[in-house]
Design a protein around this motif. Structure first.
Motif, PDB file in Angstrom:
ATOM      1  N   ARG A  78      39.676  42.821  54.046  1.00  0.00           N
ATOM      2  CA  ARG A  78      39.986  41.546  53.422  1.00  0.00           C
ATOM      3  C   ARG A  78      39.785  41.657  51.766  1.00  0.00           C
ATOM      4  O   ARG A  78      40.433  41.389  50.861  1.00  0.00           O
ATOM      5  CB  ARG A  78      39.238  40.428  53.893  1.00  0.00           C
ATOM      6  CG  ARG A  78      39.732  40.047  55.085  1.00  0.00           C
ATOM      7  CD  ARG A  78      39.504  38.420  55.510  1.00  0.00           C
ATOM      8  NE  ARG A  78      40.294  38.221  56.734  1.00  0.00           N
ATOM      9  CZ  ARG A  78      39.624  37.928  57.912  1.00  0.00           C
ATOM     10  NH1 ARG A  78      38.378  37.917  58.054  1.00  0.00           N
ATOM     11  NH2 ARG A  78      40.429  37.695  58.813  1.00  0.00           N
ATOM     12  N   ASP A  79      38.631  42.473  51.316  1.00  0.00           N
ATOM     13  CA  ASP A  79      38.614  42.347  50.182  1.00  0.00           C
ATOM     14  C   ASP A  79      39.497  43.339  49.328  1.00  0.00           C
ATOM     15  O   ASP A  79      40.059  43.071  48.309  1.00  0.00           O
ATOM     16  CB  ASP A  79      37.142  43.218  49.550  1.00  0.00           C
ATOM     17  CG  ASP A  79      35.961  42.411  49.984  1.00  0.00           C
ATOM     18  OD1 ASP A  79      36.031  41.082  50.160  1.00  0.00           O
ATOM     19  OD2 ASP A  79      34.730  42.800  50.173  1.00  0.00           O
ATOM     20  N   GLU A  80      39.772  44.639  50.077  1.00  0.00           N
ATOM     21  CA  GLU A  80      41.119  45.538  49.478  1.00  0.00           C
ATOM     22  C   GLU A  80      42.405  44.483  49.374  1.00  0.00           C
ATOM     23  O   GLU A  80      43.186  44.644  48.400  1.00  0.00           O
ATOM     24  CB  GLU A  80      41.144  46.749  50.378  1.00  0.00           C
ATOM     25  CG  GLU A  80      40.133  47.573  50.043  1.00  0.00           C
ATOM     26  CD  GLU A  80      40.093  48.898  50.961  1.00  0.00           C
ATOM     27  OE1 GLU A  80      41.180  49.006  51.606  1.00  0.00           O
ATOM     28  OE2 GLU A  80      38.954  49.472  51.213  1.00  0.00           O
ATOM     29  N   TYR A  81      42.936  43.649  50.398  1.00  0.00           N
ATOM     30  CA  TYR A  81      43.895  42.874  50.331  1.00  0.00           C
ATOM     31  C   TYR A  81      43.817  42.069  49.185  1.00  0.00           C
ATOM     32  O   TYR A  81      45.037  42.062  48.620  1.00  0.00           O
ATOM     33  CB  TYR A  81      43.862  42.067  51.523  1.00  0.00           C
ATOM     34  CG  TYR A  81      45.104  41.136  51.718  1.00  0.00           C
ATOM     35  CD1 TYR A  81      46.398  41.557  51.790  1.00  0.00           C
ATOM     36  CD2 TYR A  81      44.890  39.980  51.316  1.00  0.00           C
ATOM     37  CE1 TYR A  81      47.560  40.618  51.869  1.00  0.00           C
ATOM     38  CE2 TYR A  81      46.037  38.902  51.275  1.00  0.00           C
ATOM     39  CZ  TYR A  81      47.175  39.259  51.726  1.00  0.00           C
ATOM     40  OH  TYR A  81      48.438  38.413  51.614  1.00  0.00           O
ATOM     41  N   PHE A  82      42.762  41.374  48.908  1.00  0.00           N
ATOM     42  CA  PHE A  82      42.816  40.366  47.815  1.00  0.00           C
ATOM     43  C   PHE A  82      42.933  41.025  46.414  1.00  0.00           C
ATOM     44  O   PHE A  82      43.314  40.651  45.619  1.00  0.00           O
ATOM     45  CB  PHE A  82      41.594  39.580  47.940  1.00  0.00           C
ATOM     46  CG  PHE A  82      41.686  38.335  49.098  1.00  0.00           C
ATOM     47  CD1 PHE A  82      42.991  37.436  48.942  1.00  0.00           C
ATOM     48  CD2 PHE A  82      41.244  38.167  49.973  1.00  0.00           C
ATOM     49  CE1 PHE A  82      42.942  36.613  49.944  1.00  0.00           C
ATOM     50  CE2 PHE A  82      41.391  37.402  50.924  1.00  0.00           C
ATOM     51  CZ  PHE A  82      42.295  36.517  50.870  1.00  0.00           C
ATOM     52  N   LEU A  83      42.170  42.386  46.453  1.00  0.00           N
ATOM     53  CA  LEU A  83      42.198  43.125  45.303  1.00  0.00           C
ATOM     54  C   LEU A  83      43.522  43.566  44.855  1.00  0.00           C
ATOM     55  O   LEU A  83      44.044  43.472  43.708  1.00  0.00           O
ATOM     56  CB  LEU A  83      41.307  44.472  45.377  1.00  0.00           C
ATOM     57  CG  LEU A  83      41.233  45.283  44.121  1.00  0.00           C
ATOM     58  CD1 LEU A  83      40.818  44.372  42.725  1.00  0.00           C
ATOM     59  CD2 LEU A  83      40.277  46.343  44.214  1.00  0.00           C
ATOM     60  N   ASP A  84      44.230  43.984  45.865  1.00  0.00           N
ATOM     61  CA  ASP A  84      45.477  44.533  45.823  1.00  0.00           C
ATOM     62  C   ASP A  84      46.680  43.427  45.358  1.00  0.00           C
ATOM     63  O   ASP A  84      47.336  43.340  44.436  1.00  0.00           O
ATOM     64  CB  ASP A  84      46.212  45.192  47.262  1.00  0.00           C
ATOM     65  CG  ASP A  84      47.497  45.748  47.094  1.00  0.00           C
ATOM     66  OD1 ASP A  84      47.720  46.470  46.024  1.00  0.00           O
ATOM     67  OD2 ASP A  84      48.401  45.489  47.908  1.00  0.00           O
TER      68      ASP A  84
END
Length: 156
Positions: A60-66
């Motif tokens: 989820r963190d990677e999704y939002f960072l992307d």
């Protein structure tokens, strides 16, 4: 689904990272019963549960960072102005009732957006303020560590 499976864990991770799916949507994509997936995530083995929960949070963190990076890039593009292609398709009918199709490509310049420029500078200002706050806090902590407490006086 009774047994822990790294392959399923990786599939869950990838789906959440790419699409930020809910567990219900994830269960449908993986053709797994939703209750089984919930049980799988909440299974009694703490070792596996922690591992999977950490992976889900990371996804989820990677999704939002992307997503944040994509939005910032789109904002910068609008703030600077950009060229785009517009395709216009026309269907013309002549006197005999014959249809002819044509396609026209128009190269268009989209001028910089004032609103995008304002938002971009607000983002920069907020980042700078946060940096200054962190530096100020770091400086205060360093000063507090360097202070020497000297008590002068007489106890009676």
């Amino acid at each position: 689904m009774n047994k822990y499976n790294k392959k399923i864990e990786n599939q869950i991770y990838e789906l959440i990272k790419k699409e930020n799916l809910t567990f219900e949507e994830t269960s449908k994509k993986l053709n797994i019963n939703y209750d089984d997936l919930k049980e799988y995530i909440n299974k009694s083995s703490r070792k596996y549960k922690k591992s999977l929960v950490k992976k889900i949070r990371k996804a989820r963190d990677e999704y939002f960072l992307d997503t944040k990076i994509k939005i910032e890039n789109a904002l910068i593009k609008k703030a600077l102005g950009y060229y785009s292609k517009e395709i216009i398709r026309e269907i013309k009918t002549d006197k005999d009732g014959k249809e002819s199709k044509s396609k026209k490509i128009i190269h268009k310049y989209n001028t910089p957006s004032e609103r995008a420029i304002i938002v971009f500078f607000e983002i920069l200002k907020n980042r700078n303020n946060k940096k200054l706050e962190k530096e100020e806090l770091k400086k205060r902590l360093q000063e507090d560590e360097n202070k020497i407490n000297i008590r002068v006086g007489f106890d009676n």
